[in-house]
Write a protein that holds these residues in place. Structure first.
Motif, short mmCIF file in Angstrom:
data_model
loop_
_atom_site.label_atom_id
_atom_site.label_comp_id
_atom_site.label_asym_id
_atom_site.label_seq_id
_atom_site.Cartn_x
_atom_site.Cartn_y
_atom_site.Cartn_z
N UNK A 272 0.83 -1.20 0.00
CA UNK A 272 0.00 0.00 0.00
C UNK A 272 0.86 1.25 0.00
N UNK A 273 1.93 1.27 0.79
CA UNK A 273 2.81 2.43 0.83
C UNK A 273 3.50 2.62 -0.52
N UNK A 274 3.91 1.54 -1.13
CA UNK A 274 4.56 1.61 -2.43
C UNK A 274 3.57 2.10 -3.48
N UNK A 275 2.34 1.66 -3.38
CA UNK A 275 1.29 2.08 -4.31
C UNK A 275 1.00 3.57 -4.19
N UNK B 9 3.13 5.85 -3.13
CA UNK B 9 4.29 6.55 -3.67
C UNK B 9 4.23 6.59 -5.19
N UNK B 10 3.83 5.48 -5.80
CA UNK B 10 3.68 5.44 -7.26
C UNK B 10 2.57 6.37 -7.72
N UNK B 11 1.51 6.44 -6.95
CA UNK B 11 0.40 7.32 -7.29
C UNK B 11 0.88 8.77 -7.34
N UNK B 12 1.59 9.20 -6.31
CA UNK B 12 2.08 10.58 -6.27
C UNK B 12 3.13 10.84 -7.35
N UNK B 13 3.96 9.85 -7.63
CA UNK B 13 4.94 10.00 -8.71
C UNK B 13 4.24 10.13 -10.05
N UNK B 14 3.19 9.36 -10.25
CA UNK B 14 2.43 9.44 -11.49
C UNK B 14 1.73 10.78 -11.65
N UNK B 15 1.21 11.30 -10.56
CA UNK B 15 0.55 12.61 -10.60
C UNK B 15 1.57 13.70 -10.91
N UNK B 16 2.74 13.63 -10.28
CA UNK B 16 3.79 14.62 -10.54
C UNK B 16 4.25 14.55 -11.99
N UNK B 17 4.36 13.35 -12.54
CA UNK B 17 4.75 13.18 -13.93
C UNK B 17 3.69 13.76 -14.86
#
Length: 67
Positions: free
Chosen positions: A10-13, A15-23
């Motif tokens: 869940x924590x990794x997910x 982090x990926x969500x926020x990275x995807x939004x930033x991208x």
């Protein structure tokens, strides 16, 4: 043990969500900036670049998101 695994996933997910939004935000910024700059050019300047005015949106999209 499954609880620990689920928490880490869940924590990794997240982090990926926020990275995807930033991208996505960064790519949208490139798109808008490119579109703004190309629209500011005269038709003659666009012709010198080999771009027809009707192609401006597509060129900006490809600059930000690729083909």
């Amino acid at each position: 043990m499954a609880l620990v695994h689920d928490t880490r996933t869940a924590e990794f997910g997240i982090a990926n969500l926020f990275a995807g939004i930033a991208d996505a935000i960064a790519r949208r910024k490139v798109y808008r900036q490119t579109l703004r700059e190309l629209n500011a050019l005269s038709t003659r300047e666009l012709d010198d670049l080999g771009i027809h005015r009707s192609m401006v949106t597509r060129v900006a999209y490809e600059a930000a998101y690729g083909k």
